[in-house]
Write an enzyme that holds these catalytic residues in place. Structure first.
Site, mmCIF file in Angstrom:
data_model
loop_
_atom_site.group_PDB
_atom_site.id
_atom_site.type_symbol
_atom_site.label_atom_id
_atom_site.label_comp_id
_atom_site.label_asym_id
_atom_site.label_seq_id
_atom_site.Cartn_x
_atom_site.Cartn_y
_atom_site.Cartn_z
ATOM 1 N N GLY A 135 0.945 -1.425 0.023
ATOM 2 C CA GLY A 135 0.068 -0.051 0.035
ATOM 3 C C GLY A 135 0.903 1.096 -0.061
ATOM 4 O O GLY A 135 2.019 1.077 0.314
ATOM 5 N N CYS A 136 0.331 2.245 -0.429
ATOM 6 C CA CYS A 136 1.122 3.589 -0.618
ATOM 7 C C CYS A 136 1.478 4.139 0.806
ATOM 8 O O CYS A 136 2.514 4.342 0.952
ATOM 9 C CB CYS A 136 0.124 5.024 -1.279
ATOM 10 S SG CYS A 136 -1.472 4.826 -0.745
ATOM 11 N N PHE A 137 0.607 4.336 1.747
ATOM 12 C CA PHE A 137 0.859 4.824 3.306
ATOM 13 C C PHE A 137 1.916 3.825 3.850
ATOM 14 O O PHE A 137 3.127 4.169 4.350
ATOM 15 C CB PHE A 137 -0.300 4.755 3.948
ATOM 16 C CG PHE A 137 -0.795 6.020 3.953
ATOM 17 C CD1 PHE A 137 -0.313 7.447 4.249
ATOM 18 C CD2 PHE A 137 -2.290 6.478 4.053
ATOM 19 C CE1 PHE A 137 -1.093 8.567 4.276
ATOM 20 C CE2 PHE A 137 -3.046 7.547 4.132
ATOM 21 C CZ PHE A 137 -2.496 8.641 4.049
ATOM 22 N N ALA A 138 1.830 2.439 3.646
ATOM 23 C CA ALA A 138 2.455 1.519 4.080
ATOM 24 C C ALA A 138 4.015 1.837 3.701
ATOM 25 O O ALA A 138 4.929 1.359 4.197
ATOM 26 C CB ALA A 138 1.869 0.207 3.815
ATOM 27 N N THR A 139 4.320 1.934 2.309
ATOM 28 C CA THR A 139 5.641 2.044 1.849
ATOM 29 C C THR A 139 6.146 3.202 2.278
ATOM 30 O O THR A 139 7.344 3.156 2.837
ATOM 31 C CB THR A 139 5.264 2.287 0.248
ATOM 32 O OG1 THR A 139 4.831 1.220 -0.351
ATOM 33 C CG2 THR A 139 6.541 2.608 -0.447
#
Length: 326
Positions: A135-139
């Site tokens: 995921g984007c936030f996760a990255t």
């Protein structure tokens, strides 16, 4: 020999970014770009930034001979698609939803989905059949914390505030992506409960055994279109010099993650596959700021980086993208 690529869910933002980048990837042949809502229509009629770039049209189904298929479907829909449309065992899958990111969901239909964060799982990605793209936030958050986890230095709770552009909500219409609502406005959503927390916890636990800290995450909706800027802080006994050295050593071989000596900002990464990090210390608090483009390093660019690794290419192939600062 070219890699034959198929894309499912071709009308969304992530698919548009994939097409934009892959059209200029020297080792790729773009095949069927499937869209149930736009089959038969010109791709440039939906992704109008591609006018003059391609005369391809959306397909109703895959050709069946793809080397790799990117699934750009809404969360929950990738699993449903694969149940209805099993792909040949020889076809690699790179899924951009959250359907297969967690360890409990990684086995599906005889496939094992490897979590596709190259800075963490590069060797596993190179040997994988299928990839669950992060995921984007996760990255952004994981890249801010992985060096501390590897050093066993995540010993107290972590606090995160991160803001994302409107494209992070996808292309479907809703009140919170409406121009009149989003402009000159900031809000939070899913405080402390965001779906990316699960994958973040599993990745950190992969590096630091017996990890026993909470991640307190407040996501913000920003009044801009693309990019994520995250502020991550936690108490640490490291000096700022020790912490910066730790981060630079961890990312010394990373193709796209850079530890900056100067403070960072969002315009440095928008339209690129880069993650920029900056490390500071205030009293006992170690502060790591992290910036990515949510559609590129947070989605489509990272998916192409994973494809390059799957097929034995340099992971930077086709991803030499420069930020537009002005």
């Amino acid at each position: 020999m070219k890699i034959k690529v198929g894309i499912v869910g071709g009308a969304g933002y992530t698919a548009g970014e994939l097409i934009r980048i892959l059209l200029h990837h020297e080792f790729v042949e773009l095949g069927a770009i499937v869209s149930s809502s736009s089959a038969g229509n010109a791709i440039s009629s939906v992704h109008d930034d591609l006018v003059g770039e391609t005369d391809m049209v959306f397909a109703a189904e895959l050709a069946g001979d793809e080397d790799v298929v990117f699934l750009c479907l809404g969360h929950g829909n990738s699993r449903a698609f694969l149940e209805k449309t099993p792909l040949p065992e020889t076809t690699h899958i790179i899924d951009l939803s959250n359907d297969f990111r967690l360890e409990a969901d990684a086995e599906f239909g005889g496939r094992e989905f490897v979590y596709g964060l190259p800075e963490l799982n590069k060797s596993r990605i190179q040997q994988a059949q299928s990839i669950a793209n992060p995921g984007c936030f996760a990255t952004a958050i994981q890249l801010a914390l992985l060096p501390l986890a590897q050093a066993g230095k995540l010993t107290e709770d972590v606090h995160v505030s991160a803001i994302t552009g409107s494209t992070g909500a996808g292309q479907s219409l809703s009140e919170t992506v409406h121009f009149s609502w989003r402009t000159n406005n900031v809000s939070i959503y899913k405080p402390f409960t965001h779906q990316h927390l699960g994958e973040i916890g599993e990745s950190l636990g992969q590096l630091q055994s017996k990890l026993d800290v909470d991640i307190h995450f407040i996501p913000y909706r920003g009044n801009f279109t693309r990019g994520i800027f995250a502020s991550v802080y936690t108490p640490s006994d490291l000096s700022v010099e020790e912490a910066r050295e730790l981060y630079k050593k961890f990312y010394a071989e990373a193709s796209f993650t850079t530890v900056s000596d100067a403070e960072i900002h969002l315009k440095q990464v928008v339209n690129t596959n880069k993650c920029l990090l900056h490390v500071q210390k205030f009293g006992k608090q170690l502060l790591i700021t992290s910036a990515i483009d949510n559609l590129v390093k947070g989605a489509s660019g990272q998916a192409i980086q994973n494809m390059n690794l799957l097929f034995g290419l340099p992971e930077t192939t086709g991803l030499g993208l420069k930020a537009v600062s002005f």
